[in-house]
Design an enzyme around this catalytic site. Sequence first.
Site, PDB file in Angstrom:
ATOM      1  N   HIS A 231       5.400   1.992 -12.900  1.00 49.79           N
ATOM      2  CA  HIS A 231       5.121   1.603 -14.283  1.00 49.79           C
ATOM      3  C   HIS A 231       5.493   0.139 -14.509  1.00 49.79           C
ATOM      4  O   HIS A 231       6.581  -0.300 -14.144  1.00 49.79           O
ATOM      5  CB  HIS A 231       5.916   2.478 -15.255  1.00 49.79           C
ATOM      6  CG  HIS A 231       5.921   1.967 -16.661  1.00 49.79           C
ATOM      7  ND1 HIS A 231       4.778   1.893 -17.432  1.00 49.79           N
ATOM      8  CD2 HIS A 231       6.942   1.478 -17.435  1.00 49.79           C
ATOM      9  CE1 HIS A 231       5.085   1.399 -18.615  1.00 49.79           C
ATOM     10  NE2 HIS A 231       6.379   1.132 -18.639  1.00 49.79           N
ATOM     11  N   HIS A 274      10.700  -0.718 -22.424  1.00 48.09           N
ATOM     12  CA  HIS A 274      11.714  -1.468 -21.658  1.00 48.09           C
ATOM     13  C   HIS A 274      11.996  -2.805 -22.352  1.00 48.09           C
ATOM     14  O   HIS A 274      11.835  -3.878 -21.754  1.00 48.09           O
ATOM     15  CB  HIS A 274      11.216  -1.699 -20.229  1.00 48.09           C
ATOM     16  CG  HIS A 274      12.251  -1.483 -19.182  1.00 48.09           C
ATOM     17  ND1 HIS A 274      12.691  -0.236 -18.813  1.00 48.09           N
ATOM     18  CD2 HIS A 274      12.960  -2.370 -18.430  1.00 48.09           C
ATOM     19  CE1 HIS A 274      13.602  -0.341 -17.870  1.00 48.09           C
ATOM     20  NE2 HIS A 274      13.793  -1.626 -17.623  1.00 48.09           N
ATOM     21  N   THR A 283      20.672   2.891 -23.407  1.00 48.20           N
ATOM     22  CA  THR A 283      20.326   2.762 -24.828  1.00 48.20           C
ATOM     23  C   THR A 283      19.345   3.855 -25.245  1.00 48.20           C
ATOM     24  O   THR A 283      19.491   4.460 -26.311  1.00 48.20           O
ATOM     25  CB  THR A 283      19.732   1.373 -25.113  1.00 48.20           C
ATOM     26  OG1 THR A 283      20.666   0.367 -24.722  1.00 48.20           O
ATOM     27  CG2 THR A 283      19.414   1.212 -26.593  1.00 48.20           C
TER      28      THR A 283
END
Length: 349
Positions: A231, A274, A283
């Site tokens: 990805h 991201h 996170t």
Amino acid sequence: MKTLLKNAREKKGLKTREVAQLLGIDQALISKFENGSRKPTKEQITKLASILEIDFETLMVIWLKERILYEIGDDDLALKAISLAEEQIKYNVSFVRKSISKNLQNLLNEIDVLKKKLDTFREFDSFRIAQALELEYTFESNRIEGNTLTLRETDLVINEGLTISGKSMREHLEAINHVEAIAYIKQLMERNFPFNERELLSVHNLILRGIIPEDAGRYRRVQVMIKGSSHMPPQPFIVPKEMEDYFIWYSENKGKLHPVILAAEMHERLVTIHPFIDGNGRTSRLVMNLILLQNGYVIANIKGDYDSRMSYYQALETAQTSGKKEDFLLFIAQIEKECLERYLGIISK
């Protein structure tokens, strides 16, 4: 509804003070619920159904009916508005059901049964139990990202303030920062603060504080690649728009989706964008668990051992590269179920 609540309470032999304690609210509110001068929140209705052993669907339908009547009254156009709303609700419910597989729906049903049981044990919640489970969560979440501190070492760093020989300063800071980030999301939950961009950046700032201070709480300004993944995250100049869409999606869906699905989606969507140079995984998992805690569930603690980590990454990879999220949603739902079962096993004793 007021008569139903009072009769159920008296049948259970509970005083208003006792029900208030179980709900964690002022005793006067229970009296107001029973005399009709105040309406419970949706969360309070869920808890009342469990505490007073009232059929949840029956109570929720009555509550919704009274809310609708309060909002629209007996206006001449009310019936037309209700008819249009009915069509929209039917469409929304149909869409959500079609998007969830039978296996996933069965798992969510099992989770909801456990959640209702958990609500009856809330009085046995303990700071020490929460502290121990949050320590495990910090250990596992950091282990997923390659931190080599053991559970015992993580405990010594966080609770004893010790430095572990042979371990890097970064690993020490990752442990300390993660515990502080957990405390922060619990504050948001307890104070009923909305989840928005400012709070997300605050969580990330805590995660990278003292590690990469210049990037803590800031979106990345360079292109990145995810190690071991095919990805490719979006270019940095696209990130602010992607994040704007992320929060729009959250606002539109937070009242429609099952909380576990919403939490898993917010995790997957964030880590796919991201948006940060580092700390995206931690996170994203914290965001997921904030949503779970806000809705009365427990922290979904993904293990950091090799097999669990690979299952987690593979489910994410499938969602990111093919758009098929079933595996990831099932993975998160299964984790939440196991964590609920474990938590109930602890406090029910």
